[in-house]
Design a protein around this motif. Sequence first.
Motif, PDB file in Angstrom:
ATOM      1  N   TYR A  60       9.808  60.490  10.571  1.00 29.05           N
ATOM      2  CA  TYR A  60       9.436  59.323  11.482  1.00 29.05           C
ATOM      3  C   TYR A  60       9.152  58.279  10.495  1.00 29.05           C
ATOM      4  O   TYR A  60       8.053  58.083   9.778  1.00 29.05           O
ATOM      5  N   THR A  61      10.256  57.316  10.336  1.00 27.30           N
ATOM      6  CA  THR A  61       9.793  56.104   9.349  1.00 27.30           C
ATOM      7  C   THR A  61      10.002  54.783  10.240  1.00 27.30           C
ATOM      8  O   THR A  61       9.895  53.646   9.644  1.00 27.30           O
ATOM      9  N   GLU A  62       9.910  54.992  11.643  1.00 27.55           N
ATOM     10  CA  GLU A  62       9.728  53.514  12.460  1.00 27.55           C
ATOM     11  C   GLU A  62       8.365  52.809  12.019  1.00 27.55           C
ATOM     12  O   GLU A  62       7.473  53.347  12.124  1.00 27.55           O
ATOM     13  N   ASN A  63       8.712  51.591  11.815  1.00 29.76           N
ATOM     14  CA  ASN A  63       7.562  50.749  11.270  1.00 29.76           C
ATOM     15  C   ASN A  63       6.883  51.000  10.076  1.00 29.76           C
ATOM     16  O   ASN A  63       5.510  50.842   9.937  1.00 29.76           O
ATOM     17  N   GLN A  64       7.604  52.128   9.157  1.00 27.91           N
ATOM     18  CA  GLN A  64       7.182  52.474   7.892  1.00 27.91           C
ATOM     19  C   GLN A  64       7.457  51.712   6.814  1.00 27.91           C
ATOM     20  O   GLN A  64       8.596  51.713   6.521  1.00 27.91           O
ATOM     21  N   ASN A  65       6.642  50.934   6.330  1.00 29.29           N
ATOM     22  CA  ASN A  65       7.076  49.992   5.100  1.00 29.29           C
ATOM     23  C   ASN A  65       7.271  50.675   3.788  1.00 29.29           C
ATOM     24  O   ASN A  65       7.847  50.325   3.051  1.00 29.29           O
ATOM     25  N   SER A  66       6.522  51.787   3.757  1.00 35.45           N
ATOM     26  CA  SER A  66       6.753  52.602   2.531  1.00 35.45           C
ATOM     27  C   SER A  66       6.648  54.173   2.890  1.00 35.45           C
ATOM     28  O   SER A  66       6.110  54.611   4.131  1.00 35.45           O
ATOM     29  N   LEU A  67       7.047  55.099   2.066  1.00 31.46           N
ATOM     30  CA  LEU A  67       6.925  56.608   2.216  1.00 31.46           C
ATOM     31  C   LEU A  67       6.310  57.047   0.919  1.00 31.46           C
ATOM     32  O   LEU A  67       6.220  56.086  -0.075  1.00 31.46           O
ATOM     33  N   PHE A  68       5.843  58.255   0.946  1.00 29.32           N
ATOM     34  CA  PHE A  68       5.288  58.899  -0.304  1.00 29.32           C
ATOM     35  C   PHE A  68       6.343  60.011  -0.795  1.00 29.32           C
ATOM     36  O   PHE A  68       6.824  60.670   0.028  1.00 29.32           O
ATOM     37  N   ILE A  69       6.097  60.161  -2.212  1.00 33.22           N
ATOM     38  CA  ILE A  69       7.251  61.242  -2.557  1.00 33.22           C
ATOM     39  C   ILE A  69       6.073  62.524  -3.290  1.00 33.22           C
ATOM     40  O   ILE A  69       5.556  62.173  -4.030  1.00 33.22           O
ATOM     41  N   ASP A 103      13.638  44.997   8.429  1.00 28.82           N
ATOM     42  CA  ASP A 103      13.164  45.350   9.665  1.00 28.82           C
ATOM     43  C   ASP A 103      12.991  46.908   9.612  1.00 28.82           C
ATOM     44  O   ASP A 103      14.023  47.535   9.876  1.00 28.82           O
ATOM     45  N   SER A 104      11.747  47.466   9.688  1.00 28.55           N
ATOM     46  CA  SER A 104      11.371  49.030   9.618  1.00 28.55           C
ATOM     47  C   SER A 104      11.577  49.525  11.132  1.00 28.55           C
ATOM     48  O   SER A 104      11.276  50.750  11.307  1.00 28.55           O
ATOM     49  N   SER A 105      11.558  48.468  12.300  1.00 27.18           N
ATOM     50  CA  SER A 105      11.328  49.037  13.515  1.00 27.18           C
ATOM     51  C   SER A 105      12.785  49.589  14.057  1.00 27.18           C
ATOM     52  O   SER A 105      12.788  50.134  14.877  1.00 27.18           O
ATOM     53  N   THR A 106      13.772  49.260  13.257  1.00 28.59           N
ATOM     54  CA  THR A 106      15.117  49.651  13.654  1.00 28.59           C
ATOM     55  C   THR A 106      15.883  50.199  12.534  1.00 28.59           C
ATOM     56  O   THR A 106      15.842  49.789  11.354  1.00 28.59           O
ATOM     57  N   GLY A 107      16.805  51.559  12.956  1.00 24.85           N
ATOM     58  CA  GLY A 107      17.226  52.211  11.886  1.00 24.85           C
ATOM     59  C   GLY A 107      18.624  51.699  11.471  1.00 24.85           C
ATOM     60  O   GLY A 107      19.133  50.681  12.199  1.00 24.85           O
ATOM     61  N   PRO A 108      19.089  52.119  10.522  1.00 25.40           N
ATOM     62  CA  PRO A 108      18.698  52.960   9.316  1.00 25.40           C
ATOM     63  C   PRO A 108      17.673  52.239   8.405  1.00 25.40           C
ATOM     64  O   PRO A 108      17.551  50.882   8.346  1.00 25.40           O
ATOM     65  N   ASN A 109      16.661  53.073   7.948  1.00 23.95           N
ATOM     66  CA  ASN A 109      15.761  52.498   7.000  1.00 23.95           C
ATOM     67  C   ASN A 109      15.878  53.046   5.904  1.00 23.95           C
ATOM     68  O   ASN A 109      16.177  54.146   5.608  1.00 23.95           O
ATOM     69  N   THR A 110      15.914  52.201   4.686  1.00 23.27           N
ATOM     70  CA  THR A 110      16.344  52.437   3.408  1.00 23.27           C
ATOM     71  C   THR A 110      15.116  52.067   2.303  1.00 23.27           C
ATOM     72  O   THR A 110      14.727  50.948   2.488  1.00 23.27           O
ATOM     73  N   TYR A 111      14.700  52.949   1.670  1.00 22.63           N
ATOM     74  CA  TYR A 111      13.765  52.802   0.574  1.00 22.63           C
ATOM     75  C   TYR A 111      14.258  52.924  -0.557  1.00 22.63           C
ATOM     76  O   TYR A 111      15.354  53.782  -0.962  1.00 22.63           O
ATOM     77  N   SER A 112      13.361  52.406  -1.754  1.00 22.26           N
ATOM     78  CA  SER A 112      13.866  52.754  -3.151  1.00 22.26           C
ATOM     79  C   SER A 112      12.550  52.517  -4.050  1.00 22.26           C
ATOM     80  O   SER A 112      11.738  51.864  -3.677  1.00 22.26           O
TER      81      SER A 112
END
Length: 246
Positions: A60-69, A103-112
Motif C-alpha cells: 500500500y503506497t497510495e498517497n505515501q510520499n516515503s517508505l521505510f527500509i 503524484d503518489s495517489s496514482t501508480g506506479p509510485n517510484t522511490y529512491s
Amino acid sequence: MKHFYFTLLFLSSSLFMFSQEVLSFNGYNGSGATVTAVTASVNDNITITFEDIDIINNLYTENQNSLFIYGGLDTSAGGFQGAPGFGDLGSQPEIFLDAGDTDSSTGPNTYSITINLALEYTSVLDGTEVFGYNLIFQNQFGGGGNNQTVDLYIDLIDKIIDRSTLNTNSVQIDAVETRVVNNSLIVNSNSSIQQIQIYSILGEKILDKTYNNNTYTEISTDYMAKGIYVVKVYSGNKISSKKVIL
C-alpha cells in the motif's frame, strides 16, 4: 590530436571509476526479487530505486510520499545483520518519492535513496565480509499484509567493511545541519537553500516554504506536536533529507 584523445580517455576513465551504481527493483508485484550489483560493494555509495505498480494490494503506497527500509547486511553470521527493530521506523533508512514522480495517489509510485551501507549499519564491525543486503520496504503502518513487501535482496560484490577509507559525509549531497533549539528548528547549509519541506512520520506535509538563496534559517516549531519529522532541504536540483525529533 593525441593529447586530445588522451584527455578524453582520462575523463572517461575517471567518470567510470567514480560512477555511482543504481540498483532498481522495478515493477513490484508481490514476489521476491534479487538485484545484482556490477561494481558496488558495502563500502560504496549506491542508489536504490523501488517501483510499486499496483500501489494498493501488494504494497500500500497510495498517497505515501516515503517508505521505510527494514534491512541489514548479509554476512557469514546470516542475513539482516545490524538491522534495527522492525517497528522502529525512526531508525530505518527512509526512501522518498522520486523527484520525477509528483503524484503518489496514482501508480506506479517510484522511490529512491542514496545510501552507503557501511555507514548506515555501523553495528556491523570493520573487517566483516559482506555478501549482500537483505531488505524489506514498508509503509508508515508496517506489520504484515500489504503494509510491507516480501524479502528482497541486493547481491553486492563480496568485500570486507573498511570504514577508514570512507568519508562520513559521503552520502550527503550537501553539508546541511539541522538541529532543534528551544522552539526553533535551525537549518544551516553550505550552499543556497531554495526550499524546505517538513513531513510528519505519517507522511503528512507540515511545511513547504521557498527561500531566496538563504544559507541559514530558523523555523518555529510551536505549532508542531512532539514526534519524529523529516526535513527536506532543496538546493538547485539537489535534496538533503534529515530526521529530527521534537
